[in-house]
Scaffold this active site. Structure first.
Site, PDB file in Angstrom:
ATOM      1  N   ASN A 283       9.316  -1.128  14.792  1.00 36.84           N
ATOM      2  CA  ASN A 283       8.795  -1.686  13.366  1.00 36.84           C
ATOM      3  C   ASN A 283       7.709  -2.166  13.195  1.00 36.84           C
ATOM      4  OD1 ASN A 283      11.385  -0.417  12.895  1.00 36.84           O
ATOM      5  ND2 ASN A 283      12.519  -2.166  12.198  1.00 36.84           N
TER       6      ASN A 283
ATOM      7  N   HIS B 258     -19.827  14.155 -25.081  1.00 37.30           N
ATOM      8  CA  HIS B 258     -19.017  15.563 -25.583  1.00 37.30           C
ATOM      9  C   HIS B 258     -19.363  16.784 -25.078  1.00 37.30           C
ATOM     10  CE1 HIS B 258     -17.584  12.308 -28.362  1.00 37.30           C
ATOM     11  NE2 HIS B 258     -18.759  12.001 -28.384  1.00 37.30           N
TER      12      HIS B 258
ATOM     13  N   SER C 273     -16.251  37.982  -4.914  1.00 37.78           N
ATOM     14  CA  SER C 273     -15.098  38.581  -5.667  1.00 37.78           C
ATOM     15  C   SER C 273     -14.949  39.570  -4.823  1.00 37.78           C
ATOM     16  CB  SER C 273     -15.360  38.750  -7.155  1.00 37.78           C
ATOM     17  OG  SER C 273     -14.467  39.820  -7.450  1.00 37.78           O
TER      18      SER C 273
ATOM     19  N   GLU D 105     -14.430  23.612  -6.996  1.00 39.01           N
ATOM     20  CA  GLU D 105     -13.282  23.713  -7.758  1.00 39.01           C
ATOM     21  C   GLU D 105     -12.187  23.259  -6.928  1.00 39.01           C
ATOM     22  OE1 GLU D 105     -13.055  27.875  -8.605  1.00 39.01           O
ATOM     23  OE2 GLU D 105     -15.110  27.963  -9.242  1.00 39.01           O
TER      24      GLU D 105
ATOM     25  N   GLN E  51       8.803   6.074   7.614  1.00 40.24           N
ATOM     26  CA  GLN E  51       7.986   6.974   8.158  1.00 40.24           C
ATOM     27  C   GLN E  51       7.470   7.949   7.533  1.00 40.24           C
ATOM     28  OE1 GLN E  51      10.235   8.305  11.864  1.00 40.24           O
ATOM     29  NE2 GLN E  51      10.247  10.289  10.738  1.00 40.24           N
TER      30      GLN E  51
HETATM   31  N1  ARG Z   1       8.684   6.636  13.693  1.00 34.77           N
HETATM   32  C1  ARG Z   1       9.327   5.636  13.242  1.00 34.77           C
HETATM   33  C2  ARG Z   1       8.457   5.132  11.912  1.00 34.77           C
HETATM   34  O1  ARG Z   1       7.409   5.769  11.909  1.00 34.77           O
HETATM   35  C3  ARG Z   1       9.081   4.393  13.996  1.00 34.77           C
HETATM   36  C4  ARG Z   1      10.143   3.126  13.584  1.00 34.77           C
HETATM   37  C5  ARG Z   1      11.267   3.708  13.926  1.00 34.77           C
HETATM   38  N2  ARG Z   1      12.163   2.362  13.769  1.00 34.77           N
HETATM   39  C6  ARG Z   1      13.503   2.402  13.593  1.00 34.77           C
HETATM   40  N3  ARG Z   1      14.026   1.309  13.157  1.00 34.77           N
HETATM   41  N4  ARG Z   1      14.012   3.578  13.364  1.00 34.77           N
HETATM   42  O2  ARG Z   1       9.145   4.460  11.120  1.00 34.77           O
END
Ligand code: ARG
Length: 453
Positions: A115, A161, A283, A296, A328
């Site tokens: 994390n 406008h 085209s 576009e 994620q």
């Molecule tokens: N690929 C995961 C993400 O981007 C990594 C972290 C995963 N952590 C977990 N507690 N499952 O979040």
């Protein structure tokens, strides 16, 4: 049921694995270098912790950094592979380190969670990407500046406008767009400041019973400061992605308006500008067509980036505190938004550089009405109160006649009007922005090189 072996879990259903891994094996390749950098800082810090029995020695940390340098070099050459069983870049790097260094490789994740690891990777990646985006933004603004100053005071009908309004100039049109684009640097810089905070050491979001020196990794990685609260650091994942997407969505809206003007002004019926043939598409049935598809698509891509921003905030707004896998998906959103915006900046710079002005068409568009306000103001100069002068002209529009557009354009001399434009402002801003971008990219590279040698 067949199961697959991964580092974190050796009994997982292949379909569930595929669903949860998603596009990470592809997307995470973009994070590989930054993952190596973050890991190098973490391991260095681990080796410096004062413990009776060190987690890793300084010598071991140096060996890990060297190996990480090799992996990062592979990644830079596009030769870094993530397997589905790895799940993501983090596990792929740990696997590669363990293959090479044995037990030492198994120690690098001590006191860390994926994390905080992915959060730090994303922030390093984002800092680099924002700076590169800023350089591309400045390049587009510079192309508009050049287009405008080269055309100089070629008169152009200013519109409100979409109706003819007042005398303007090609220079005013181009540098007005350039200034709007340069102002978008403020939003990108705000996103940069948010990205420039270090979440590493927050682990799974609640800290660990080890004397982690979080200031140390902040310094090694070149962040402006540490996100103090570990829970807050984990909650901040996704927030900086959303902030960046918001800056990108707003920038894309600005670019889309530029594209829209270019489409209108290069229409055969208006014809102020000419797009180079090689940038127009034909085209399959109408042989005479030269369409501005490229412009576009800028409009449609602006809509897409706005959608990505909405998706990021929708994903975040009801998520409970602490890490959730929803995060994620934020990665894809912001990477996609960056890719679209950067490609658009580059393509627009090219189209603007190739665009030409049809001076005769610009002049021919000056109908007498365009001078109406100037006529009323001349009456004011002779002593008539404004509202009377206005009604005088309004009640006798048939008396208006064609005037010299060059004189009208030159007569507006106050700051920022057609005759009072200081185009050096744009050059100066572009130069200063590029300097700041260059310095910060160099600092990031220096930190990376120092950790991965
Ligand atoms: N690929 C995961 C993400 O981007 C990594 C972290 C995963 N952590 C977990 N507690 N499952 O979040």
């Amino acid at each position: 049921m067949k199961t697959k072996k991964t580092i974190t879990d050796n009994r997982i259903d292949p379909d569930v694995l595929k669903y949860t891994v998603g596009d990470d094996p592809v997307l995470d390749r973009e994070l590989a270098v930054w993952d190596c950098m973050g890991t190098a800082a973490h391991v260095t810090m681990l080796s410096e912790m004062k413990l009776k029995r060190p987690v890793v020695t300084k010598k071991e940390a140096a060996a890990v950094r060297k190996e990480l340098g090799r992996i990062a070099a592979l990644a830079e050459k596009g030769r870094f592979e993530i397997r589905v069983e790895d799940q993501d870049v983090h596990m792929a790097v740990e696997r590669m380190l363990t293959e090479k260094l044995g037990d030492l490789g198994k120690k690098i994740h001590t006191g860390r969670s994926r994390n905080d690891q992915v959060a730090v990777d994303v922030r390093l990646h984002m800092k680099d990407a924002i700076l590169r985006t800023e350089a591309e933004l400045v390049e587009l603004a510079s192309q508009l500046g050049t287009f405008g100053t080269e055309a100089g005071m070629i008169p152009l009908v200013g519109r409100t406008h979409l109706q003819p309004a007042m005398p303007s100039s090609v220079e005013m049109w181009a540098t007005g767009h350039a200034e709007m684009i340069l102002d978008q640097l403020e939003n990108l810089e705000a996103a940069y400041r948010l990205a420039d905070l270090n979440p590493l050491g927050s682990a799974a979001g609640y800290g660990v019973p080890l004397p982690l020196d979080r200031q140390r990794t902040t310094k090694l990685l070149g962040f402006s400061r540490t996100i103090h609260n570990c829970f807050g650091a984990s909650m901040a994942r996704g927030e900086c992605e959303a902030a960046l997407l918001s800056a990108l969505a707003q920038l894309m809206a600005v670019l889309s308006r530029l594209a829209e003007d270019m489409i209108l002004y290069s229409m055969p019926e208006i014809g102020y500008f000419k797009l180079p043939r090689e940038y127009c598409t034909g085209s399959s049935i109408m042989p005479q067509k030269f369409n501005p598809d490229v412009l576009e698509l800028v409009r449609s891509k602006a809509a897409q980036v706005l959608g990505l921003q909405t998706a990021a905030l929708s994903l975040l707004h009801a998520m409970p505190g602490g890490y959730n896998r929803d995060l994620q998906d934020c990665k894809w959103l912001y990477m996609k938004g960056l890719d679209i915006t950067r490609t658009t900046l580059r393509i627009l710079a090219k189209v603007v550089a190739g665009m030409s002005v049809d001076e005769a068409r610009c002049r021919a568009a000056f109908t007498p009405g365009v001078f109406a306000t100037d006529v009323a103001l001349r009456k004011v100069a002779e002593g008539t109160p404004w509202r009377d002068a206005y009604h005088d002209v309004r009640d006798h529009l048939e008396r208006l006649s064609g005037e010299d557009p060059d004189r009208a354009v030159a007569a507006k001399t106050h700051e920022g009007a057609t005759g009072g434009l200081d185009t050096r402002i744009y050059l100066r801003r572009a130069r200063e922005s590029l300097k700041g971008v260059g310095e910060r990219l160099a600092a990031l590279n220096k930190a990376k090189a120092a950790l991965l040698k």
